[in-house]
Write an enzyme that holds these catalytic residues in place. Sequence first.
Site, PDB file in Angstrom:
ATOM      1  N   ASP A  46      13.279  -0.502   6.536  1.00 53.49           N
ATOM      2  CA  ASP A  46      12.613  -1.870   6.877  1.00 53.49           C
ATOM      3  C   ASP A  46      13.062  -3.080   6.214  1.00 53.49           C
ATOM      4  O   ASP A  46      14.062  -3.025   5.381  1.00 53.49           O
ATOM      5  CB  ASP A  46      11.042  -1.768   6.984  1.00 53.49           C
ATOM      6  CG  ASP A  46      10.665  -1.568   5.518  1.00 53.49           C
ATOM      7  OD1 ASP A  46      10.987  -2.091   4.589  1.00 53.49           O
ATOM      8  OD2 ASP A  46       9.749  -0.573   5.491  1.00 53.49           O
ATOM      9  N   LYS A  68      11.215  -5.679  11.785  1.00 55.84           N
ATOM     10  CA  LYS A  68      11.313  -6.434  13.025  1.00 55.84           C
ATOM     11  C   LYS A  68      12.987  -6.434  13.129  1.00 55.84           C
ATOM     12  O   LYS A  68      13.707  -6.749  12.219  1.00 55.84           O
ATOM     13  CB  LYS A  68      10.964  -7.866  12.936  1.00 55.84           C
ATOM     14  CG  LYS A  68       9.446  -8.001  13.098  1.00 55.84           C
ATOM     15  CD  LYS A  68       8.692  -9.461  13.164  1.00 55.84           C
ATOM     16  CE  LYS A  68       7.352  -9.411  13.188  1.00 55.84           C
ATOM     17  NZ  LYS A  68       6.753  -9.710  12.027  1.00 55.84           N
ATOM     18  N   GLY A  99      10.179  -0.433   0.333  1.00 54.62           N
ATOM     19  CA  GLY A  99      10.594  -1.352  -0.838  1.00 54.62           C
ATOM     20  C   GLY A  99       9.715  -0.889  -1.831  1.00 54.62           C
ATOM     21  O   GLY A  99       8.390  -0.618  -1.774  1.00 54.62           O
ATOM     22  N   GLY A 100       9.871  -1.193  -3.134  1.00 50.96           N
ATOM     23  CA  GLY A 100       9.066  -0.987  -4.402  1.00 50.96           C
ATOM     24  C   GLY A 100       8.741   0.540  -4.138  1.00 50.96           C
ATOM     25  O   GLY A 100       9.463   1.416  -4.178  1.00 50.96           O
ATOM     26  N   ASP A 101       7.308   0.624  -4.701  1.00 52.76           N
ATOM     27  CA  ASP A 101       6.826   2.123  -4.527  1.00 52.76           C
ATOM     28  C   ASP A 101       6.191   2.229  -3.379  1.00 52.76           C
ATOM     29  O   ASP A 101       5.436   1.241  -2.683  1.00 52.76           O
ATOM     30  CB  ASP A 101       5.819   2.011  -5.806  1.00 52.76           C
ATOM     31  CG  ASP A 101       5.302   3.397  -5.905  1.00 52.76           C
ATOM     32  OD1 ASP A 101       5.743   4.420  -6.539  1.00 52.76           O
ATOM     33  OD2 ASP A 101       4.221   3.812  -5.180  1.00 52.76           O
ATOM     34  N   MET A 183       1.893 -10.136  -1.539  1.00 53.73           N
ATOM     35  CA  MET A 183       1.358 -10.509  -0.224  1.00 53.73           C
ATOM     36  C   MET A 183       0.624 -11.922  -0.072  1.00 53.73           C
ATOM     37  O   MET A 183      -0.237 -11.868   0.853  1.00 53.73           O
ATOM     38  CB  MET A 183       0.870  -9.406   0.613  1.00 53.73           C
ATOM     39  CG  MET A 183       1.773  -8.156   0.862  1.00 53.73           C
ATOM     40  SD  MET A 183       0.916  -7.013   1.840  1.00 53.73           S
ATOM     41  CE  MET A 183       0.082  -6.313   0.484  1.00 53.73           C
TER      42      MET A 183
HETATM   43  C1  SAM Z   1       3.940  -4.533   1.723  1.00 52.15           C
HETATM   44  S1  SAM Z   1       3.973  -5.226   0.249  1.00 52.15           S
HETATM   45  C2  SAM Z   1       4.745  -3.790  -0.297  1.00 52.15           C
HETATM   46  C3  SAM Z   1       4.852  -3.696  -2.028  1.00 52.15           C
HETATM   47  C4  SAM Z   1       5.889  -2.596  -2.392  1.00 52.15           C
HETATM   48  N1  SAM Z   1       5.163  -1.211  -2.188  1.00 52.15           N
HETATM   49  C5  SAM Z   1       6.297  -2.521  -3.971  1.00 52.15           C
HETATM   50  O1  SAM Z   1       5.569  -1.572  -4.528  1.00 52.15           O
HETATM   51  O2  SAM Z   1       6.659  -3.399  -4.369  1.00 52.15           O
HETATM   52  C6  SAM Z   1       5.189  -6.494   0.334  1.00 52.15           C
HETATM   53  C7  SAM Z   1       4.913  -7.313  -0.993  1.00 52.15           C
HETATM   54  O3  SAM Z   1       5.765  -6.981  -2.045  1.00 52.15           O
HETATM   55  C8  SAM Z   1       6.210  -7.980  -2.762  1.00 52.15           C
HETATM   56  N2  SAM Z   1       7.575  -8.050  -2.916  1.00 52.15           N
HETATM   57  C9  SAM Z   1       8.163  -7.044  -2.441  1.00 52.15           C
HETATM   58  N3  SAM Z   1       9.511  -7.144  -2.720  1.00 52.15           N
HETATM   59  C10 SAM Z   1       9.502  -8.177  -3.558  1.00 52.15           C
HETATM   60  C11 SAM Z   1      10.511  -8.723  -4.395  1.00 52.15           C
HETATM   61  N4  SAM Z   1      12.028  -8.528  -4.377  1.00 52.15           N
HETATM   62  N5  SAM Z   1      10.200  -9.793  -5.153  1.00 52.15           N
HETATM   63  C12 SAM Z   1       8.864 -10.648  -5.097  1.00 52.15           C
HETATM   64  N6  SAM Z   1       7.795  -9.963  -4.363  1.00 52.15           N
HETATM   65  C13 SAM Z   1       8.178  -8.591  -3.629  1.00 52.15           C
HETATM   66  C14 SAM Z   1       5.694  -9.253  -1.754  1.00 52.15           C
HETATM   67  O4  SAM Z   1       4.517 -10.018  -2.589  1.00 52.15           O
HETATM   68  C15 SAM Z   1       5.481  -8.856  -0.529  1.00 52.15           C
HETATM   69  O5  SAM Z   1       4.737  -9.613   0.103  1.00 52.15           O
END
Ligand code: SAM
Length: 516
Positions: A46, A68, A99-101, A183
């Site tokens: 995504d 999207k 993304g992220g965890d 977020m």
């Molecule tokens: C649905 S959450 C997912 C978080 C993800 N699971 C994580 O562990 O980072 C999405 C939010 O993660 C944050 N985020 C994700 N990637 C980011 C990045 N590269 N820089 C800053 N914030 C990020 C933002 O706050 C974004 O609105």
Amino acid sequence: MTPLPFGGPPAEAGTVYLVGGGPGDPGLVTLRGAQLLATATVIAHDRLSPPEPLTLRRDDAELINVGKQPARHALSQDEINDLLVVKAAAGEAVVRFKGGDPFVLARGSEEAQACAVAGIPFQVVPGITSGIAAPAYAGIPVTHRSVAPAFAVVTGHEDPSKGATQADYAALARFPGTLLLYMGMGRLGEIAAALVDAGRPATTPVALVEWGTTPRQRTVTATLADVADRARQVGLASPAIIVVGDVVALRDEIGWFEQRPLHGMSVLVPRTRHQASELSERLRTLGADPVEAPTIAIEPSRATEALRDAVASLVDGAYDWVVFTSSNGVDATWAHVEQLGGDARWFSRVRLGAVGSGTAEALWQRGLLADVVPERQTTRALAQALIAAASAAAPRALLPRADLATPTLTAELRDAGWDADDIEAYRTVAAAELPDGVAERIRDGGVDAVAFASSSTVRNLVDLLGGTPPPATRIVSIGPVTSQTCREVGMRVDAEAESHDIDGLVAAVVAATRTG
Ligand SMILES: C[S@@+](CC[C@H](N)C(=O)[O-])C[C@H]1O[C@@H](n2cnc3c(N)ncnc32)[C@H](O)[C@@H]1O
């Protein structure tokens, strides 16, 4: 592909892997995640999963964007769950790349539940969460022994002014440590006000880290009192992490990522399709966002017999020298050595010339050390260096070169009495088109600089673009010949490399963007 060290077993058919991709920097994907991406048959990704690691995938892997897209809405969470289950049930090895965890303020847990309910085996590969990584890249540790003993990860998605939120703002205001809000950009003003109303001092430091760990990373620091105004002024938006707490002040001392010389600069790297992009890697290390645009492609020569016969005659002592003006020439020549069953010993009776460090490196990779490499990486300098190094009276030289190579080298050697055999080793052809979106990005000024490493890439880029880049784009060239071509097609050269190699070109890009 060769298994990655420590990457674990390949993705198995019928299994779903929920893989955390980290916050954006592809280097932050785990070895296990990379191994699964490289072996999955279906990958669902995504907007927030880093794009670069997807290039590890198998050629036949199905790539599904569940976020999207211009022509359609994002899949709903239920649709994503169904997709994972259906694909795995059909025998695919499925990676859900996030993304992220996958379990931190994300819906990986619901995807795992859907698999559990459907009886589909699944595994979870944790990723580096953005709430820790983005501040770290901004020079903000989420804890510090004398500043903050704890941190809290909180969603900023809910509206704190509505009262019925899961996040308890009174408790958060009292929390003895750093707050990391995900977020929250859409409700930044409300969040800051709710924390102050609940008792956090309005002077509490706040940092916003947008697109953390990527070349687009931007950081703004403020206080709870003025953070919403500052974000508006600077135009900072999602995705961003809101960091609240005294650790923010450490950024002044240990900020590092945004301090690199090319941070935030996008640099177009026109290059051949097959060349490993050392230039892109070097620019990335300095903080740039390299945009690769293959403008020429290397194709095999249509008349391969001449080079094959010349290579076969090396063992008979037919030449005193073999002189290479590009790593492509080395590749093509070596291909014949291999096809004829030879090895590096076939070069034991000749001396070797290379136009520059990249070509010398290509020889070295085959166990061959170049005898002559001129200080300036030009064919004229190479000719002079060869003439100076020659011991025999009329040296016989093999020159495996491109179909469009300039005649300078051969002419100078012949003038000096050499018997120079200039043989076509490969062809350079113009690429048919630029990759998706690259032409628009250049025309719209979305590229800060272009780094030209040869005249042919100058002409081909202008052809492919249908014109020159906009005047604000810095033009950087590897040397006088390339600069001359730039001027001929109507471009101003902002910086020319002092040493005509990758090091020189990178230094010139830094110089050009500083003056910009
Ligand atoms: C649905 S959450 C997912 C978080 C993800 N699971 C994580 O562990 O980072 C999405 C939010 O993660 C944050 N985020 C994700 N990637 C980011 C990045 N590269 N820089 C800053 N914030 C990020 C933002 O706050 C974004 O609105």
